[in-house]
Design a protein around this motif. Structure first.
Motif, mmCIF file in Angstrom:
data_model
loop_
_atom_site.group_PDB
_atom_site.id
_atom_site.type_symbol
_atom_site.label_atom_id
_atom_site.label_comp_id
_atom_site.label_asym_id
_atom_site.label_seq_id
_atom_site.Cartn_x
_atom_site.Cartn_y
_atom_site.Cartn_z
ATOM 1 N N PHE A 1 0.839 -1.193 0.000
ATOM 2 C CA PHE A 1 0.000 0.000 0.000
ATOM 3 C C PHE A 1 0.875 1.243 0.000
ATOM 4 O O PHE A 1 0.623 2.207 -0.731
ATOM 5 C CB PHE A 1 -0.927 0.013 1.221
ATOM 6 C CG PHE A 1 -1.666 1.312 1.371
ATOM 7 C CD1 PHE A 1 -2.854 1.524 0.695
ATOM 8 C CD2 PHE A 1 -1.154 2.330 2.177
ATOM 9 C CE1 PHE A 1 -3.531 2.738 0.803
ATOM 10 C CE2 PHE A 1 -1.825 3.542 2.287
ATOM 11 C CZ PHE A 1 -3.016 3.737 1.603
ATOM 12 N N LEU A 2 1.913 1.247 0.828
ATOM 13 C CA LEU A 2 2.808 2.403 0.911
ATOM 14 C C LEU A 2 3.448 2.693 -0.444
ATOM 15 O O LEU A 2 3.497 3.843 -0.889
ATOM 16 C CB LEU A 2 3.893 2.151 1.962
ATOM 17 C CG LEU A 2 4.951 3.244 2.113
ATOM 18 C CD1 LEU A 2 4.302 4.562 2.520
ATOM 19 C CD2 LEU A 2 6.006 2.823 3.140
ATOM 20 N N ALA A 3 3.921 1.650 -1.108
ATOM 21 C CA ALA A 3 4.560 1.835 -2.411
ATOM 22 C C ALA A 3 3.567 2.378 -3.445
ATOM 23 O O ALA A 3 3.891 3.263 -4.231
ATOM 24 C CB ALA A 3 5.167 0.525 -2.888
ATOM 25 N N TYR A 4 2.333 1.853 -3.440
ATOM 26 C CA TYR A 4 1.319 2.346 -4.374
ATOM 27 C C TYR A 4 0.980 3.805 -4.073
ATOM 28 O O TYR A 4 0.805 4.618 -4.985
ATOM 29 C CB TYR A 4 0.033 1.508 -4.280
ATOM 30 C CG TYR A 4 0.184 0.071 -4.718
ATOM 31 C CD1 TYR A 4 1.048 -0.282 -5.746
ATOM 32 C CD2 TYR A 4 -0.555 -0.943 -4.109
ATOM 33 C CE1 TYR A 4 1.174 -1.600 -6.148
ATOM 34 C CE2 TYR A 4 -0.439 -2.259 -4.508
ATOM 35 C CZ TYR A 4 0.433 -2.587 -5.522
ATOM 36 O OH TYR A 4 0.558 -3.892 -5.924
ATOM 37 N N ALA A 5 0.857 4.135 -2.785
ATOM 38 C CA ALA A 5 0.490 5.493 -2.384
ATOM 39 C C ALA A 5 1.558 6.499 -2.797
ATOM 40 O O ALA A 5 1.248 7.657 -3.116
ATOM 41 C CB ALA A 5 0.273 5.556 -0.875
ATOM 42 N N ILE A 6 2.810 6.067 -2.804
ATOM 43 C CA ILE A 6 3.893 6.948 -3.249
ATOM 44 C C ILE A 6 3.929 7.008 -4.776
ATOM 45 O O ILE A 6 4.050 8.082 -5.365
ATOM 46 C CB ILE A 6 5.255 6.465 -2.703
ATOM 47 C CG1 ILE A 6 5.271 6.506 -1.170
ATOM 48 C CG2 ILE A 6 6.388 7.324 -3.261
ATOM 49 C CD1 ILE A 6 6.513 5.894 -0.551
ATOM 50 N N ARG A 7 3.793 5.866 -5.418
ATOM 51 C CA ARG A 7 3.917 5.809 -6.876
ATOM 52 C C ARG A 7 2.839 6.632 -7.572
ATOM 53 O O ARG A 7 3.084 7.214 -8.631
ATOM 54 C CB ARG A 7 3.866 4.356 -7.360
ATOM 55 C CG ARG A 7 4.192 4.218 -8.843
ATOM 56 C CD ARG A 7 4.364 2.779 -9.258
ATOM 57 N NE ARG A 7 3.116 2.026 -9.201
ATOM 58 C CZ ARG A 7 3.005 0.758 -9.614
ATOM 59 N NH1 ARG A 7 4.064 0.128 -10.100
ATOM 60 N NH2 ARG A 7 1.839 0.131 -9.540
ATOM 61 N N VAL B 243 -7.876 1.822 -16.890
ATOM 62 C CA VAL B 243 -8.896 1.595 -15.856
ATOM 63 C C VAL B 243 -8.238 1.354 -14.508
ATOM 64 O O VAL B 243 -8.671 1.884 -13.464
ATOM 65 C CB VAL B 243 -9.794 0.397 -16.230
ATOM 66 C CG1 VAL B 243 -10.766 0.084 -15.095
ATOM 67 C CG2 VAL B 243 -10.573 0.704 -17.510
ATOM 68 N N GLN B 244 -7.172 0.560 -14.514
ATOM 69 C CA GLN B 244 -6.446 0.282 -13.272
ATOM 70 C C GLN B 244 -5.907 1.565 -12.654
ATOM 71 O O GLN B 244 -6.068 1.799 -11.448
ATOM 72 C CB GLN B 244 -5.291 -0.685 -13.548
ATOM 73 C CG GLN B 244 -4.421 -0.964 -12.328
ATOM 74 C CD GLN B 244 -3.130 -1.683 -12.706
ATOM 75 O OE1 GLN B 244 -2.562 -1.437 -13.767
ATOM 76 N NE2 GLN B 244 -2.682 -2.590 -11.854
ATOM 77 N N GLN B 245 -5.286 2.398 -13.475
ATOM 78 C CA GLN B 245 -4.709 3.639 -12.964
ATOM 79 C C GLN B 245 -5.778 4.512 -12.322
ATOM 80 O O GLN B 245 -5.596 5.025 -11.218
ATOM 81 C CB GLN B 245 -4.024 4.402 -14.113
ATOM 82 C CG GLN B 245 -3.378 5.711 -13.716
ATOM 83 C CD GLN B 245 -2.109 5.528 -12.908
ATOM 84 O OE1 GLN B 245 -1.588 4.427 -12.797
ATOM 85 N NE2 GLN B 245 -1.621 6.609 -12.322
ATOM 86 N N GLY B 246 -6.903 4.668 -13.022
ATOM 87 C CA GLY B 246 -7.968 5.511 -12.488
ATOM 88 C C GLY B 246 -8.570 4.956 -11.218
ATOM 89 O O GLY B 246 -8.803 5.689 -10.249
ATOM 90 N N ALA B 247 -8.795 3.633 -11.214
ATOM 91 C CA ALA B 247 -9.416 3.004 -10.047
ATOM 92 C C ALA B 247 -8.518 3.097 -8.816
ATOM 93 O O ALA B 247 -8.961 3.466 -7.722
ATOM 94 C CB ALA B 247 -9.735 1.549 -10.360
ATOM 95 N N VAL B 248 -7.239 2.776 -9.008
ATOM 96 C CA VAL B 248 -6.322 2.789 -7.864
ATOM 97 C C VAL B 248 -6.069 4.210 -7.384
ATOM 98 O O VAL B 248 -5.957 4.461 -6.176
ATOM 99 C CB VAL B 248 -5.001 2.070 -8.234
ATOM 100 C CG1 VAL B 248 -3.990 2.195 -7.103
ATOM 101 C CG2 VAL B 248 -5.270 0.594 -8.534
ATOM 102 N N GLU B 249 -6.000 5.169 -8.318
ATOM 103 C CA GLU B 249 -5.828 6.567 -7.905
ATOM 104 C C GLU B 249 -7.012 7.020 -7.049
ATOM 105 O O GLU B 249 -6.836 7.700 -6.037
ATOM 106 C CB GLU B 249 -5.705 7.468 -9.137
ATOM 107 C CG GLU B 249 -4.321 7.456 -9.765
ATOM 108 C CD GLU B 249 -4.198 8.467 -10.891
ATOM 109 O OE1 GLU B 249 -5.152 9.235 -11.108
ATOM 110 O OE2 GLU B 249 -3.147 8.477 -11.543
ATOM 111 N N ASP B 250 -8.226 6.646 -7.469
ATOM 112 C CA ASP B 250 -9.411 7.010 -6.684
ATOM 113 C C ASP B 250 -9.371 6.372 -5.300
ATOM 114 O O ASP B 250 -9.649 7.022 -4.280
ATOM 115 C CB ASP B 250 -10.684 6.570 -7.416
ATOM 116 C CG ASP B 250 -11.075 7.551 -8.514
ATOM 117 O OD1 ASP B 250 -10.450 8.627 -8.606
ATOM 118 O OD2 ASP B 250 -11.997 7.227 -9.278
#
Length: 416
Positions: A123-129, A393-400
């Protein structure tokens, strides 16, 4: 500022806590053991550098340390540590970040962040990326021309941190997308193998039938493009997009970044590409000489530079069949044999391209041989579009989800 304000509001409305990266865990710096000490190198511990860190799941590297080397000049990172590049050429265009899935060591171009209690490492890595655009804006250029990330500014970035249950749900959504995309990429790899096998078979069949070989310039015309560096100005000139060597890849044309050049209006017809023109590169690494692809006309009026050859087929040769010949094992061998090699580069000239021997079956036979290849290419295009769509779709969903909009997508609603 507006985007940052909205992000903070989303965090608060979702009941998340805001956290500076400085407080998200323990920060660690790496290093490089002496390369002259053989006792430090050649062990079992992957040594992660800015150049070797290319995958999100960090598991291996071409260079490895012994435990002695890791303790003398480098630093160990345990599984679950977030690693990211803070110095190197890659920072000019991308921010490389990942999670160590096993014990690794890392160099001075990489920073490690050991997540604090209550923070999932993925989660931390995704939140930074997801903050990559902001992070790249912090990159400075060193005197050597490489990029350097200002970690003091990076530490001030804030992320939203939900409950551990919610963190794991977000990680699961991301992983589900990755599984689906990975399966499609494996299918794409198999289709590429099939395409290469069919291409080799088509050329083998054409030669087995005893069709005549002729010099390429008997079935096509070869011409070089616009010479850069002395563009005309004033009346009677026109500025148009053009393809560089960087745009002409092996089997495809990349038009993500296309530059423009100014030429005389009278030269437009001479240098303008037509749909069906085969483009071949003049120079590069020896094994990449003559790489190229057929132009599909996606840009209405497009030129090409002088380090790219334009091969325009006549009535006796189909562009796709000629592309099979130039990209085949025999075609590559020809270019490597006649190419002129210097210390760092190799090159071919138009005379050598014109003299290349190519089989010339009847047009009807060329079409028959190309049929199965076109069918596979069509399937490849479908899969590539599907992968691209899933990525968006992945980028938008995870960003949200990472922005606190937790109702956007559930694990059950993502592809698997």
């Amino acid at each position: 500022m507006r985007v940052e304000t909205e992000r903070k509001r989303d965090f608060l409305s979702a009941g998340w806590r805001r956290l500076r990266l400085a407080d998200a865990g323990q920060w660690r710096s790496g290093g490089t053991p002496s390369t002259s000490n053989d006792a430090y190198w050649g062990g079992d511990i992957p040594w992660i550098s800015g150049a070797s860190m290319k995958d999100f799941h960090v598991t291996d590297s071409a260079r490895r340390l012994t435990l002695l080397g890791a303790k003398n000049g480098s630093r160990l990172a345990e599984p679950g540590t977030t690693l990211f590049v803070v110095r190197g050429m890659s920072l000019k265009s991308e921010f490389r970040i990942g999670v160590a899935e096993r014990q690794v060591a890392f160099g001075q171009d990489v920073k490690a962040l050991i997540p604090a209690d209550g923070i999932d490492p993925h989660f931390l890595a995704y939140a930074i990326r997801v903050r990559t655009p902001e992070i790249l804006s912090m990159v400075e250029e060193t005197s050597h021309g490489t990029g350097r990330l200002d970690t003091a500014r990076l530490k001030e970035l804030e992320i939203g941190v939900p409950s551990m249950e919610e963190q794991r749900r977000i990680v699961a959504v991301h992983a589900a997308f990755e599984r689906r995309i990975s399966a499609l990429e494996q299918a794409l790899s198999k289709l590429d193998v099939a395409r290469e096998a069919l291409s080799a078979q088509a050329l083998g069949d054409s030669q087995g039938e005893g069709w005549p070989f002729r010099p390429l310039d008997e079935v096509a015309t070869v011409a070089a493009g616009v010479t850069l560096g002395s563009e005309p100005v004033g009346e009677g000139t026109i500025e148009l997009p053009y393809l560089r060597v960087a745009n002409v890849l092996d089997g495809r044309i990349d038009t993500v970044e296309v530059k423009s050049v100014r030429i005389l209006q009278a030269q437009r017809e001479r240098f303008a590409l037509r749909k069906g023109d085969l483009l071949l590169t003049e120079g590069g690494d020896l094994d990449k000489l003559g790489r190229g692809a057929v132009w599909d006309g996606r840009i209405d009026v497009c030129l090409y530079q002088n380090h790219v050859f334009r091969v325009r087929c006549g009535a006796r040769m189909l562009p796709d069949f000629l592309a099979l010949c130039t990209s085949s094992t025999e075609g590559r061998a020809y270019f490597q044999r006649v190419g002129k090699q210097t210390t760092n580069l190799a090159s071919i000239n138009s005379t050598q391209v014109k003299k290349m021997p190519v089989p010339v079956p009847p047009i009807a036979e060329q079409k028959r041989l190309l049929g199965p290849i076109h069918s596979v290419r069509s399937r490849i295009s479908v899969v590539e579009r599907h992968i691209a769509k899933l990525r968006v779709v992945q980028q938008g969903a995870v960003e949200d989800l990472l922005g606190g909009k937790t109702s956007t997508l559930s694990v059950a609603g993502c592809p698997d």
